[in-house]
Design an enzyme around this catalytic site. Structure first.
Site, PDB file in Angstrom:
ATOM      1  N   CYS A  11      -7.599   3.112 -14.099  1.00  0.00           N
ATOM      2  CA  CYS A  11      -7.971   4.402 -13.494  1.00  0.00           C
ATOM      3  C   CYS A  11      -9.282   5.030 -13.104  1.00  0.00           C
ATOM      4  CB  CYS A  11      -6.361   5.039 -12.885  1.00  0.00           C
ATOM      5  SG  CYS A  11      -5.247   4.032 -13.067  1.00  0.00           S
ATOM      6  N   GLY A  40     -10.767   0.662  -9.961  1.00  0.00           N
ATOM      7  CA  GLY A  40      -9.435  -0.030  -9.877  1.00  0.00           C
ATOM      8  C   GLY A  40      -9.661   0.193  -8.668  1.00  0.00           C
ATOM      9  N   ASN A 114      -5.288   9.425 -14.672  1.00  0.00           N
ATOM     10  CA  ASN A 114      -5.681   7.979 -15.540  1.00  0.00           C
ATOM     11  C   ASN A 114      -5.806   7.732 -16.818  1.00  0.00           C
ATOM     12  OD1 ASN A 114      -9.337   7.193 -16.855  1.00  0.00           O
ATOM     13  ND2 ASN A 114      -7.495   5.508 -16.784  1.00  0.00           N
ATOM     14  N   GLY A 115      -4.368   6.262 -17.181  1.00  0.00           N
ATOM     15  CA  GLY A 115      -4.515   6.863 -18.702  1.00  0.00           C
ATOM     16  C   GLY A 115      -2.618   6.218 -18.931  1.00  0.00           C
ATOM     17  N   CYS A 252     -12.041   5.660 -26.140  1.00  0.00           N
ATOM     18  CA  CYS A 252     -11.991   4.256 -26.188  1.00  0.00           C
ATOM     19  C   CYS A 252     -13.900   3.405 -26.035  1.00  0.00           C
ATOM     20  CB  CYS A 252     -11.471   3.761 -24.568  1.00  0.00           C
ATOM     21  SG  CYS A 252     -11.625   2.295 -24.257  1.00  0.00           S
ATOM     22  N   TYR A 258     -17.425  -2.477 -21.440  1.00  0.00           N
ATOM     23  CA  TYR A 258     -17.252  -2.532 -20.303  1.00  0.00           C
ATOM     24  C   TYR A 258     -16.624  -2.235 -18.952  1.00  0.00           C
ATOM     25  CZ  TYR A 258     -14.378  -5.289 -17.212  1.00  0.00           C
ATOM     26  OH  TYR A 258     -13.920  -5.860 -15.603  1.00  0.00           O
ATOM     27  N   SER A 299     -22.120  -6.645 -16.804  1.00  0.00           N
ATOM     28  CA  SER A 299     -22.209  -6.103 -18.238  1.00  0.00           C
ATOM     29  C   SER A 299     -22.820  -6.836 -19.027  1.00  0.00           C
ATOM     30  CB  SER A 299     -20.576  -4.729 -19.013  1.00  0.00           C
ATOM     31  OG  SER A 299     -19.829  -5.956 -18.364  1.00  0.00           O
ATOM     32  N   ASP A 361     -22.227 -11.634 -23.750  1.00  0.00           N
ATOM     33  CA  ASP A 361     -21.532 -11.798 -22.513  1.00  0.00           C
ATOM     34  C   ASP A 361     -20.656  -9.941 -23.362  1.00  0.00           C
ATOM     35  OD1 ASP A 361     -20.030 -10.683 -20.244  1.00  0.00           O
ATOM     36  OD2 ASP A 361     -18.256 -13.026 -20.631  1.00  0.00           O
ATOM     37  N   ASP A 362     -19.744  -9.697 -22.895  1.00  0.00           N
ATOM     38  CA  ASP A 362     -19.582  -7.909 -23.079  1.00  0.00           C
ATOM     39  C   ASP A 362     -18.527  -8.340 -24.030  1.00  0.00           C
ATOM     40  OD1 ASP A 362     -17.113  -7.416 -21.319  1.00  0.00           O
ATOM     41  OD2 ASP A 362     -18.947  -8.109 -20.093  1.00  0.00           O
ATOM     42  N   CYS A 398      -4.807  -3.081 -25.318  1.00  0.00           N
ATOM     43  CA  CYS A 398      -4.043  -1.998 -25.843  1.00  0.00           C
ATOM     44  C   CYS A 398      -3.513  -1.293 -25.063  1.00  0.00           C
ATOM     45  CB  CYS A 398      -5.735  -1.812 -24.600  1.00  0.00           C
ATOM     46  SG  CYS A 398      -5.779   0.836 -24.174  1.00  0.00           S
ATOM     47  N   CYS A 452     -12.128   4.933 -30.235  1.00  0.00           N
ATOM     48  CA  CYS A 452     -10.765   3.991 -30.471  1.00  0.00           C
ATOM     49  C   CYS A 452     -10.629   2.742 -30.873  1.00  0.00           C
ATOM     50  CB  CYS A 452      -9.544   4.294 -28.979  1.00  0.00           C
ATOM     51  SG  CYS A 452      -8.279   3.437 -29.023  1.00  0.00           S
ATOM     52  N   CYS A 455      -8.616  -2.184 -29.979  1.00  0.00           N
ATOM     53  CA  CYS A 455      -8.292  -3.891 -29.809  1.00  0.00           C
ATOM     54  C   CYS A 455      -8.434  -4.701 -31.239  1.00  0.00           C
ATOM     55  CB  CYS A 455      -8.613  -3.956 -28.138  1.00  0.00           C
ATOM     56  SG  CYS A 455     -10.495  -3.010 -27.603  1.00  0.00           S
TER      57      CYS A 455
HETATM   58  P1  AMP Z   1     -11.661 -14.007 -20.770  1.00  0.00           P
HETATM   59  O1  AMP Z   1     -12.274 -14.187 -19.711  1.00  0.00           O
HETATM   60  O2  AMP Z   1     -10.565 -13.489 -20.596  1.00  0.00           O
HETATM   61  O3  AMP Z   1     -12.264 -13.674 -22.170  1.00  0.00           O
HETATM   62  O4  AMP Z   1     -12.377 -12.257 -20.626  1.00  0.00           O
HETATM   63  C1  AMP Z   1     -13.527 -11.597 -20.446  1.00  0.00           C
HETATM   64  C2  AMP Z   1     -14.273 -11.460 -19.415  1.00  0.00           C
HETATM   65  O5  AMP Z   1     -13.504 -10.562 -17.870  1.00  0.00           O
HETATM   66  C3  AMP Z   1     -15.518 -11.197 -19.464  1.00  0.00           C
HETATM   67  O6  AMP Z   1     -16.785 -11.402 -18.212  1.00  0.00           O
HETATM   68  C4  AMP Z   1     -15.314  -9.183 -19.317  1.00  0.00           C
HETATM   69  O7  AMP Z   1     -16.693  -9.289 -18.585  1.00  0.00           O
HETATM   70  C5  AMP Z   1     -14.209  -9.631 -18.435  1.00  0.00           C
HETATM   71  N1  AMP Z   1     -13.215  -8.627 -19.105  1.00  0.00           N
HETATM   72  C6  AMP Z   1     -12.924  -7.520 -20.142  1.00  0.00           C
HETATM   73  N2  AMP Z   1     -12.655  -6.589 -20.083  1.00  0.00           N
HETATM   74  C7  AMP Z   1     -11.648  -6.691 -18.843  1.00  0.00           C
HETATM   75  C8  AMP Z   1     -10.878  -6.169 -18.216  1.00  0.00           C
HETATM   76  N3  AMP Z   1     -10.220  -5.220 -18.728  1.00  0.00           N
HETATM   77  N4  AMP Z   1     -10.357  -6.349 -16.919  1.00  0.00           N
HETATM   78  C9  AMP Z   1     -11.002  -7.453 -16.221  1.00  0.00           C
HETATM   79  N5  AMP Z   1     -11.865  -7.881 -16.796  1.00  0.00           N
HETATM   80  C10 AMP Z   1     -12.482  -7.851 -18.287  1.00  0.00           C
END
Ligand code: AMP
Length: 471
Positions: A11, A40, A114-115, A252, A258, A299, A361-362, A398, A452, A455
């Protein structure tokens, strides 16, 4: 008590207090929420106060779809709070949309949170035993009802008592009959900052999840709210106090990795720069011979720039994101859903064909994105695809406000990096180390920083109780 190891809240909160009683705060909150939309996309709401009466509008969808000039003109008043919410489909409904408003004998309040509270069930039970009713399943409504219950003790005491009772993560922005209040949990897990309105307006104050939204509402950033701090803003003064013993700051880390917008600065750390540094550190930790480094939008891009700088690998735009696809894209039917994963990103064949690619990727959560991108890149002629990830393997859920899947669905939960690499079809895969991540977040100047990393490590700043095994 947590009864599910998948929690869904992500949020953004925003509040404005205008010194001029004739000015309307809702349009400024609208701009703020618009700039926090990345936090959100499922529902949004704004509550305003005028002559001690709180009015509220909320709806499902994007800020720009819910509010138009006519709707905004119906909610008048010099102070307002707003909220944007993301949740999974199951718990996505208007009852759970925020802010929550409570009108009681001594006054009214509107709360935007938020939280995630870790003791919401216990507090809810106590309140229900005392005859207090709830209209939603949201843990945030617990906060509203607790404040309302304590209100007769006076504003300051009501907030202190409430905040000392609740546990978990919270950045709160609260509107009363005549004040705007902000509070951040004792570990500062979720961000919250203070801004000032000035210039052509008569002046006033802003509270926001992220600094990027303060500028969008025409304000200037003043400072972050400290972990365990309450700020009360009214016509006479702005004052703040600490409601908790000194606790360990544990912001966090996923906010930087991300979640937050790249132009925000959280607790003195510039989000964009931290992503560049993460890429540089990845380059130092695990460089590989390659012809091109590309980032997964959005990101992954600053990190790819950083990786390129550190290793001398040319940076390029090999992957483009479809601008028109939301994060909550809903595909009609299973076969279409499978196609849908190919609609989100597309690859520029002329850029990647015949090349050894480093793909940054992030994060890897389930592995869906990386698997799809490796397949797209190889399909477009890439000779090799080496994945580099800006956070350590996500092995634990998380409990404090980022949407992560059940632990069993986290691809790194039970698999090594080599096994994950094989399952994604990549030529190599490495994750930044925990120390590397900390180094990217913590330039020498930010001495008071703490994060934190739950995860990644399973060690949470606040004890988490499960009603069933988290495995
Ligand atoms: P995945 O495809 O399930 O491995 O998720 C990783 C991808 O989703 C990465 O490209 C991230 O940028 C994105 N991502 C990471 N955390 C979240 C989140 N909490 N909600 C939506 N997208 C996310």
């Amino acid at each position: 008590m947590i009864n599910d190891d998948k929690l869904h809240e992500e949020c953004g909160v925003f509040g404005v207090f205008c010194n001029d009683p004739e000015q309307d705060a809702a349009p400024l909150v609208y701009y703020g929420l618009f700039s926090l939309q990345h936090r959100g996309q499922e529902s949004a709401g704004i509550a305003t106060v005028k002559d001690k009466v709180i009015e509220m509008r909320k709806g499902m969808g994007l800020v720009g779809d819910i509010f138009d000039p006519e709707t905004l003109s119906q909610i008048k008043g010099p102070a307002a709070v707003g909220h944007v919410r993301y949740s999974t489909v199951g718990s996505s409904n208007l009852e759970n949309a925020q802010p929550f408003v409570s009108r009681f004998k001594l006054g009214s309040i509107a709360v935007a949170h938020n939280g995630t509270l870790t003791n919401a069930d216990v507090v809810r039970e106590l309140l229900e035993d005392a005859g207090i009713g709830f209209t939603s399943s949201s843990d945030s409504e617990v906060i509203v009802n607790l404040i309302a219950k304590n209100y007769k003790k006076g504003l300051e005491k009501a907030f202190t008592d409430t905040i000392q009772f609740i546990k978990g993560s919270y950045a709160l922005v609260i509107l009363t009959d005549d004040a705007l209040v902000g509070a951040r949990d004792p570990n500062g897990i979720r961000p919250l900052c203070l801004g000032r309105l000035g210039g052509e307006q008569a002046g006033g104050w802003i509270l926001s999840s992220e600094s990027c939204a303060i500028e969008a509402a025409g304000g200037v950033f003043v400072r972050d709210i400290d972990p365990g701090e309450v700020v009360i803003i009214n016509h006479d003064q702005v004052f703040s106090f600490s409601f908790s013993e000194k606790t360990r700051r544990a912001v966090c880390s996923f906010e930087y990795i991300y979640f937050a917008r790249p132009d925000s600065v959280i607790d003195g750390i510039d989000v964009y720069s931290s992503r560049i540094r993460a890429g540089e550190i990845l380059g130092m930790e695990s460089a590989v011979a390659a012809d091109l480094v590309i980032g997964v939008p959005d990101s992954g891009i600053p990190a790819a720039i950083g990786y390129g700088r550190a290793t001398g690998t040319p940076f390029g735009m090999g992957i483009v994101k479809n601008k028109y696809i939301g994060r909550t894209f809903i595909a009609p039917g299973q076969s279409v859903r499978e196609r849908a994963v190919f609609l989100k990103h597309f690859v520029i064949r002329s850029e990647v064909n015949g090349k050894r690619i480093v793909l940054i990727d992030d994060s890897i959560v389930r592995g869906t994105t990386s698997r799809r991108l490796v397949s797209l890149l190889k399909g477009a002629g890439a000779k090799e695809v080496h994945i580099r990830i800006c956070c350590p393997p996500v092995r634990f859920p998380c409990y404090f406000g980022i949407d992560t899947p059940h632990r069993k669905d986290l691809i790194s939960n039970a698999s090594s990096a080599d096994e994950v690499c094989k399952s994604l079809g990549a030529d190599s895969l490495t994750f930044i180390t925990v120390n590397g991540l900390l180094e990217s977040l913590m330039p020498a100047a930010a001495a008071d920083s703490g994060f934190c990393l739950g995860c990644f490590t399973g060690e949470y700043p606040i004890p988490v109780q499960y009603t069933h095994s988290p495995a």
